[in-house]
Design a protein around this motif. Sequence first.
Motif, PDB file in Angstrom:
ATOM      1  N   LYS A 233       2.691  12.479   8.382  1.00  0.00           N
ATOM      2  CA  LYS A 233       1.967  12.970   7.217  1.00  0.00           C
ATOM      3  C   LYS A 233       2.888  13.752   6.305  1.00  0.00           C
ATOM      4  CE  LYS A 233      -0.362  16.846   7.460  1.00  0.00           C
ATOM      5  NZ  LYS A 233      -1.281  17.959   7.739  1.00  0.00           N
TER       6      LYS A 233
ATOM      7  N   LYS B 229       1.533   4.504   1.318  1.00  0.00           N
ATOM      8  CA  LYS B 229       1.127   5.405   2.387  1.00  0.00           C
ATOM      9  C   LYS B 229       2.328   5.815   3.226  1.00  0.00           C
ATOM     10  CE  LYS B 229      -0.054   1.619   5.461  1.00  0.00           C
ATOM     11  NZ  LYS B 229      -0.547   1.406   6.794  1.00  0.00           N
TER      12      LYS B 229
ATOM     13  N   GLN C 107       0.838  -1.196   0.000  1.00  0.00           N
ATOM     14  CA  GLN C 107       0.000   0.000   0.000  1.00  0.00           C
ATOM     15  C   GLN C 107       0.869   1.240   0.000  1.00  0.00           C
ATOM     16  OE1 GLN C 107      -2.797  -0.610   3.359  1.00  0.00           O
ATOM     17  NE2 GLN C 107      -4.014   0.833   2.166  1.00  0.00           N
TER      18      GLN C 107
ATOM     19  N   MET D 147       1.187   8.585  -4.752  1.00  0.00           N
ATOM     20  CA  MET D 147       0.152   8.393  -3.734  1.00  0.00           C
ATOM     21  C   MET D 147      -0.991   9.391  -3.890  1.00  0.00           C
ATOM     22  SD  MET D 147       1.036   8.275   0.319  1.00  0.00           S
ATOM     23  CE  MET D 147       0.126   9.479   1.269  1.00  0.00           C
ATOM     24  N   ASN D 148      -0.664  10.598  -4.320  1.00  0.00           N
ATOM     25  CA  ASN D 148      -1.676  11.651  -4.409  1.00  0.00           C
ATOM     26  C   ASN D 148      -2.163  11.886  -5.837  1.00  0.00           C
ATOM     27  OD1 ASN D 148      -1.745  12.769  -1.507  1.00  0.00           O
ATOM     28  ND2 ASN D 148       0.448  12.671  -1.982  1.00  0.00           N
TER      29      ASN D 148
END
Lengths: 529, 529
Positions: free
Chosen positions: A40, A34, A32, B118-119
């Motif tokens: 963040k 992330k 994944q 990711m974005n």
Amino acid sequence: MSSKTVESSEKQQRGDVTSAKASKKEAKLQFQLKVPKGTKDWADKDMVIREAIFNSLSSLFKRHGGVTIDTPVFELREILAGKYGEDSKLIYNLEDQGGELCSLRYDLTVPFARYVAMNNIQNIKRYHIAKVYRRDQPAMTKGRMREFYQCDFDVAGVYDRMVPDSEALSILVEGLQGLGINDFKIKINHRKILDGIFKVCGVKDEDVRKISSAVDKLDKSPWDAVKKEMVVEKGQTEETADRIGEYVKLNGSLAEVLEVLKQKEELTSNEFAAQGLEDMEILLTYLDAFDITDKVSFDLSLARGLDYYTGLIYECVTAASAPPENAAELKKKKQGKEDEDASEYVGVGSIAAGGRYDNLVNMFATATGKKNVSIPCVGVSFGVERIFSLIKAREAAKTEESIKPTATQVFVMAFGGGPDWKGLLPERMRIAKQLWNVGIESEYVYKAKVNPRKQFDAADKSGASVAVILGKEEFAEGKVRVKRLGQQFADDDGEIVPLEQVVSKVQEKLSEAKDDHGYDNVTRLLKGL
Amino acid sequence: MSSKTVESSEKQQRGDVTSAKASKKEAKLQFQLKVPKGTKDWADKDMVIREAIFNSLSSLFKRHGGVTIDTPVFELREILAGKYGEDSKLIYNLEDQGGELCSLRYDLTVPFARYVAMNNIQNIKRYHIAKVYRRDQPAMTKGRMREFYQCDFDVAGVYDRMVPDSEALSILVEGLQGLGINDFKIKINHRKILDGIFKVCGVKDEDVRKISSAVDKLDKSPWDAVKKEMVVEKGQTEETADRIGEYVKLNGSLAEVLEVLKQKEELTSNEFAAQGLEDMEILLTYLDAFDITDKVSFDLSLARGLDYYTGLIYECVTAASAPPENAAELKKKKQGKEDEDASEYVGVGSIAAGGRYDNLVNMFATATGKKNVSIPCVGVSFGVERIFSLIKAREAAKTEESIKPTATQVFVMAFGGGPDWKGLLPERMRIAKQLWNVGIESEYVYKAKVNPRKQFDAADKSGASVAVILGKEEFAEGKVRVKRLGQQFADDDGEIVPLEQVVSKVQEKLSEAKDDHGYDNVTRLLKGL
């Protein structure tokens, strides 16, 4: 997630030798996309706001004579050992890959004390803005993260009592006011007064720290729960707990509470408490000199979790950051759910805090064989992530999109067409370079053939306030058009100037446009305007 | 190191309850006070210089339309896997303390590609100034550290060929020139040309990366050694090695070398090489538009170690940063000694580098099940620690101490004496606060009773250019003295003004003193003046 391997899908996409090699290695890669839990990515407007907060605070720290240092993000593990009490379990360790054992820093205070001790520094005012790491249960929306920034200002050295302490409080006030935060209260207390109270109420020396950490929960839990903890879990008598209860319920203005405490003979006759009360008396004069007495409330329930504090301690909360009255109640209802969910009922917590720690440097110095080193310290730490949340909420309350992430001022475009039209790309580059050379933020579309609409869209997105336009016919005559951008200039055709005047004309238009463009709006946002 | 335990020595020093508790816990604490290997504390003037470098580079990046992002210092371990070839062994891992497996970032490029994938970002120009971590053999004096800063600018998105590539090169040139570094050369090459060369010389597809990494050593080792590596260790025929040798010895201006290569039919008929040559042809036009063609040399021995490059690659060296001619020779003599010693003969290496990596974002996107994502990227990275070493050497060559670590402009003092003299400390604080309130950096000595000599010494150390002096008699009449500091003002008594005019008088004196004080000298230093 697709079960397709990287290899097969990459083979379809790429034909070159390099990636054929690379994809083989990645064949097993399936994961994944992330960031690690509690961390963040920061980007866009958020970065602009956060950098503006950092700039505001570092200017403040410099204003007070601060110098900055930068310590490694990890320290030898033994440097951090025994400094954080119960919270030590939250320290991130690096894997043992041979060589030294290291851990990520948990705060900036312990590395600072290590730096001072290691370099035999006698006095320093230092500030440090950097990330720290805690394996805590994250509550991202409240600004509680595993990786977060701290902004610290600390003063080390032997000085007159309470002088740097009061300046640290003044810095706290100036720092928040400088960020447009005016609705806050600084709770202050004194470790020696607390220690004296525990002593006169019958707490044994070895129980002081754990009783102190029970008291520290009073901002989130009712007295009954804290009392129960003291009696049932921490072995105090009912009477001791009740006597402590009488004391720690006290709060009010520094002068008021000080007056009350000075009447208690049991306290004034305790050596530690007497020292603490004297400190608070001196502090009152200095807070008055700095005109910040009304920002401070003397709150005997404030204990602060960290082991290393030895004198004045403080913690700043705003109305927005305080937990709701019924936090404990709501938390109870949520039982059975995950911790992270329950924590949504907790406020963002304190937005700044600090205190005096007179033994930390000595501890390092002594551990390495030096004797009689006494470098007392006091400091204040701003919780930037939490302050950011407050300012972000302020921005969200505004209707217009006011902040741009880019600093771009000028967009260089070319308009033309026909079979021989190549888009004047090298010519746009040449003009951009001239603008960069004089320090003007400039962009152009990275394509040769691109229509006016797309170039205007790109200019709009960049936030540029001036366009340089290379029109096919005009440019053939050695001329370009310089015009203001923005809706109110839709009908303004700008001015046509010879190529050699483009820089000066752009500068003229930019000075007209000054403060118009969104990038500067962050200043207004920070000031709460 | 003393064998005395912390406990016994601390007991002598401290009497309070808090530390008696704490010292018990630390009883076993006995260690050396230092930072982890390959890391260092940054402080004083060095910090001022480094921050000035960061400011110069971030202004540059903003000038080119860059936005900044901040990614976590650690990534999920699988994100970094398979991106760094042989260097993967240098990655720092976090300990498995339950939960996800993480590693410290090795560069800023892979986290950037992860962020873009990711974005679902289609295009972005981002800059990122942050620390990266490599478990390499440190060579601190040359600027090779285990924790060090990178300053990266990268462009992601589908654009016309070589347009962002040429801007990255222009940024490289502007960045160094903006730091007063003019004596540099950018070596450029193209991965596809290299791949084509290897192919036509007879290297098998699966051997390309390891032959590439052998070629990459040509800046430090003679051809004979590299040839030996290819033949003996990496299984190529003598003939293949010799043919590669003919190619990789080529270097010169972009136009010259391009002309030579275009004559080689074996190369122009190879698909990859032909693409690369076409790219270089286009690049020539754009470098010309940016007027930086003379800064660049086409060097076929440049290969760059990292796996992810797919197109144009570049590396910038200065005369100061190049390894000495006889580096390999000297290294040989040192054999038997530790690696770290041998490395002292290696120059600081490249001071900036970068290239095109078109598949990295795809790799992430594909690994997570997305298909046909193509986000080509190109970037440039400045090696700040190495640039710092160069600028620091420039500063060391100057005789006078020109840079102050503090920004302090005003020092508030009090002169007096006699039995009733208390030192006017709260009054000094009050004046300092007035100055802080209007943004003026001000300090005072944190002691009530302190003689004029010590106050002047402190002012001198702070670098303040103006003093506010509270004289006992004058102050009793509501007046203070404002005077310039510095040797040339030793005989200048300054001016006596009413208390309410102190701020405006200070502002007046400061504007006279502008640029006099050392803190601003860093600007001159950076420009190489």
